[in-house]
Design an enzyme around this catalytic site. Structure first.
Site, PDB file in Angstrom:
ATOM      1  N   ASP A 146       4.661  13.997  14.271  1.00 39.72           N
ATOM      2  CA  ASP A 146       4.829  13.702  12.465  1.00 39.72           C
ATOM      3  C   ASP A 146       3.589  13.923  11.951  1.00 39.72           C
ATOM      4  O   ASP A 146       2.888  12.735  11.439  1.00 39.72           O
ATOM      5  CB  ASP A 146       5.450  12.499  12.470  1.00 39.72           C
ATOM      6  CG  ASP A 146       6.198  12.054  11.379  1.00 39.72           C
ATOM      7  OD1 ASP A 146       7.051  12.652  10.851  1.00 39.72           O
ATOM      8  OD2 ASP A 146       5.804  11.131  10.627  1.00 39.72           O
TER       9      ASP A 146
ATOM     10  N   LEU B 128       0.693  -0.854  -0.015  1.00 41.44           N
ATOM     11  CA  LEU B 128      -0.115  -0.091   0.376  1.00 41.44           C
ATOM     12  C   LEU B 128       0.996   0.964   0.079  1.00 41.44           C
ATOM     13  O   LEU B 128       0.463   2.284  -0.488  1.00 41.44           O
ATOM     14  CB  LEU B 128      -0.665   0.375   1.336  1.00 41.44           C
ATOM     15  CG  LEU B 128      -1.916  -0.934   1.266  1.00 41.44           C
ATOM     16  CD1 LEU B 128      -2.479  -0.769   2.813  1.00 41.44           C
ATOM     17  CD2 LEU B 128      -3.019  -0.716   0.348  1.00 41.44           C
TER      18      LEU B 128
END
Length: 752
Positions: A567, A448
């Site tokens: 993040d 993916l």
């Protein structure tokens, strides 16, 4: 009848010509050729050569590329200065003189290999061949060994495996394994480097160890050397923010500039001289260093490190020394004189560097190899103190790392996980064989995407449930610590805008995490793609912005742990079947105590562009760090532009600066993705832009918290006028744009 025979003969000649120039050929004999539209293919089918036109160019060039690889990447061009006219076409031919030539439509030569003999070998017309080798090298040769000419000797902007890069005696600091100024860690593990220096030639080249990896190097227009990699295990290589420190015994030349992170003035010794009648200077050992610039250096291949140090001590201008070769315990001597430049810490890939410093009463950590030196014999007191402090440091070091050593060395990883599980949560553990089967043996078809931890694969469990399997990559900078952090944090969190962790697996060296499957992948998969971005209408984008805000509010305020994500970026925002956003990837997250507002770190992590100034420069992070990242994401969602790619050359501005300029010039709607102009409510768009600019303000104290952000997005709170954002110019500085006199008021755009 004659006309019919003529036609048949002509057709046969055409057929023979076609057969002779078939794309299945990997070589040409004298008088053979390939025309525009036909290609040469290497015997192994890896490389292909033919005519092409780059971009919108009308010229035709003879180039070579990987045959079955996307994106299309040209590796070598022959006639790069003399293209063939697109209308007339070109021909690559091995002529009667045994020279490769490119002919245009008028049968004129526009390029040639320009060699008829080499090394005393006389070219015989019919014995010369041109061949595209399996390495991508186009060679002109007589027989199997006598190479007259080769394309590897005339590289363009791409460096292929096997190419020699050389003939320059100032090629940098080669330590026997690699150039110390070349810190591409994940690639180094898959490559073998060679540096050859003889009386006849000096060159550097590399080979690929992992044959499933394709890697070439390209020289960009800006003069940078970048790596192009095609692999199923490509590691994310996000840029890091630099931080400078003076070496021990040295202080900044300009403290005022140093305090605002402007380091170009450098450092100088605390004591004016490190030499003289009372020469008490010594050397400090710095590990894992990229060696300084070698333009003012001297080397000797036969000396050892002790001899190298003695030689440096005898010269007052000598400032540092190191081994020239770090293999087999180290050998050779490399000395630097006067000022040294461009030293960097390269963890795992640097080498030991000894810097000369004056000895001071409080400066006892002097490291000089060779215990029999006179200097050391006359400084026994210093050695005793060094030994005492060394012993103390070792004890402290061992105690601090006891738990890690206990977990990593004395017990297998599954026992570390077992203790973590009993202590922190009840998380399902999956057998590795089940995940192998679920992902079709981690097939590339099931892949993916990939992040800092490693690749992510789609899997189908035995009960038919679809999952996303994140597998740790061996070349990743992240490891067990991030794995444990992700489990400990996300397993305890329950919110509709956070990804759901389903389980984990530790098997030998394998570490895997299982998440709910997100059929629409990540946010960046949509908004930065020209076609898929059209599917994200304004209602979707508005819902995504609100969902991310709710998820962050939960992390910062509503969960039992106060969590700073650290993040936040579009690739870490996943989308479910209904395009609802879910925040993912908590490997770098940190928790705060109830009363804690800010923390500081020396190891900056995250992604450049989404980092706020106080974190990128000083290592300080807080909830306002995530707020800054959220503001960047909002502006990306609205504009469809990626923070790391967008640049306004007219005003030297990045995306933040571009949005700020449009805001203060009363043109906020010009920021909007043009595909959304006919299907949005302008007041909602402007409100989101306003909130985004408030979130990316330079000072953390000026940014709103996430509870205020949600009220603002809902139109339930007045919005103050934003101040200039951080890092908004093209070069990353924070210069101020003078607002126009016609400044906008927040009340003009707040929906009621």
């Amino acid at each position: 009848m004659i006309d019919n025979i003529t036609v048949v003969v002509f057709c046969l000649l055409l057929l023979i010509s076609y057969m002779r120039t078939s794309t299945s050929l990997d070589s040409l004999s004298v008088n053979q050729y390939i025309k525009d539209g036909e290609t040469l293919v290497s015997a192994n089918g890896t490389f292909e050569m033919g005519f092409f036109s780059p971009g919108n160019s009308k010229g035709r060039y003879l180039g070579m590329w990987y045959k079955n690889l996307t994106p299309f990447t040209v590796l070598w061009v022959a006639n790069r200065e003399t293209p063939v006219n697109n209308n007339s076409g070109g021909v690559l031919k091995l002529n009667q003189n045994g020279v490769l030539v490119i002919l245009n439509g008028a049968n004129n030569t526009v390029w040639s290999s320009n060699i008829s003999n080499k090394g005393g070998v006389t070219v015989v017309n019919n014995s010369t061949t041109a061949q595209l080798l399996d390495t991508g090298n186009l060679v002109l040769k007589i027989g199997p060994e006598n190479i007259l000419w080769q394309s590897f000797d005339y590289p363009c902007d791409i460096l292929l495996p096997g190419m020699k890069l050389g003939w320059n005696l100032l090629t940098g600091s080669w330590n026997g394994r690699a150039f110390t100024g070349y810190p591409i860690q994940p690639l180094k593990q898959q490559q073998k480097f060679e540096f050859v220096m003889t009386d006849k030639e000096v060159y550097h080249r590399y080979e690929i160890i992992d044959k499933s990896l394709i890697c070439v190097y390209r020289l960009t227009l800006s003069g940078n050397l970048e790596a192009l990699v095609w692999t199923n295990h490509t590691n994310s290589m996000d840029g890091n923010i630099a931080k400078c420190e003076c070496l021990k015994g040295y202080v900044p030349k300009n403290p005022d500039q140093w305090n605002i992170s402007y380091w170009s003035s450098g450092c100088f010794p605390k004591m004016k001289s490190i030499c003289g009648n009372n020469n008490t200077s010594g050397f400090l050992k710095y590990k894992e260093m990229k060696l300084p610039d070698t333009s003012s250096s001297w080397y000797n291949k036969t000396m050892n490190l002790v001899e190298c140090q003695k030689l440096c001590l005898k010269n007052c201008s000598c400032t540092a020394y190191a081994n020239t070769d770090i293999r087999n315990g180290g050998s050779g001597c490399l000395l630097w004189f006067d000022d040294v430049f461009d030293m960097r810490l390269y963890e795992q890939w640097g080498q030991d560097l000894y810097i000369r410093v004056p000895s001071e009463p409080d400066h006892v950590s002097v490291d000089i190899p060779g215990s029999k030196d006179n200097w050391m014999m006359h400084n026994k007191a210093v050695l005793i103190i060094v030994g005492f402090f060394t012993f103390t440091c070792i004890i402290i070091f061992i105690r601090r790392l006891a738990s890690r050593v206990y977990g990593l060395l004395l017990f297998p990883k599954w026992q570390v996980y077992s203790r973590l599980r009993k202590e922190d949560m009840d998380l399902p553990v999956f057998d590795f064989s089940i995940l192998v089967k679920a992902s079709n043996n981690f097939s590339s078809v099931n892949k993916l995407g990939e992040g800092g931890f490693g690749p992510v694969y789609k899997g189908t469990l035995v009960d038919g449930k679809e999952v996303a399997i994140k597998r740790h990559s061996k070349v990743s900078d992240q490891g067990l610590e991030e794995f444990k952090n992700e489990i400990a944090l996300i397993a305890k969190l329950q919110h509709r805008n956070l990804v759901n962790l389903l389980g984990c697996c530790i098997h030998k060296e394998e570490m895997l995490l299982l998440y709910e499957y997100m059929p629409n992948k990540s946010l960046d998969y949509f908004i930065f793609d020209e076609t898929r971005s059209k599917l994200l209408v304004w209602t979707h984008r508005s819902n995504i912005i609100a969902g991310i805000a709710r998820g962050l509010l939960y992390l910062h305020q509503d969960s039992r742990l106060k969590i700073i994500h650290r993040d936040m970026k579009t690739s870490n925002i996943l989308l479910d079947a209904h395009m609802n956003p879910k925040i993912s990837d908590f490997g770098l997250a940190r928790t705060f105590r109830g009363d804690q507002v800010e923390a500081k770190t020396k190891k900056m992590v995250g992604t450049y562009g989404y980092m706020p100034p106080e974190y990128a420069v000083h290592g300080r992070y807080s909830m306002k760090s995530d707020v800054f990242s959220f503001g960047v994401i909002v502006l990306e969602i609205i504009s469809g532009n990626k923070i790391k790619r967008f640049y306004d050359p007219e005003h030297s501005l990045n995306l933040l600066g571009h949005a700020w300029r449009l805001w203060i010039e009363n043109m906020p709607m010009e920021l909007l993705d043009t595909d959304l102009l006919d299907m949005c409510i302008s007041s909602e768009v402007i409100r989101c832009i306003h909130v985004g600019l408030l979130c990316v303000q330079q000072k953390p104290g000026d940014r709103p918290d996430m509870s205020s952000v949600i009220l603002m997005l809902n139109g339930e709170k007045l919005l103050p006028q934003p101040k200039a954002p951080g890092f908004y110019t093209g070069n990353g500085s924070t210069e101020t744009i003078s607002p126009s006199s016609n400044q906008m008021s927040a009340t003009n755009f707040v929906g009621r």
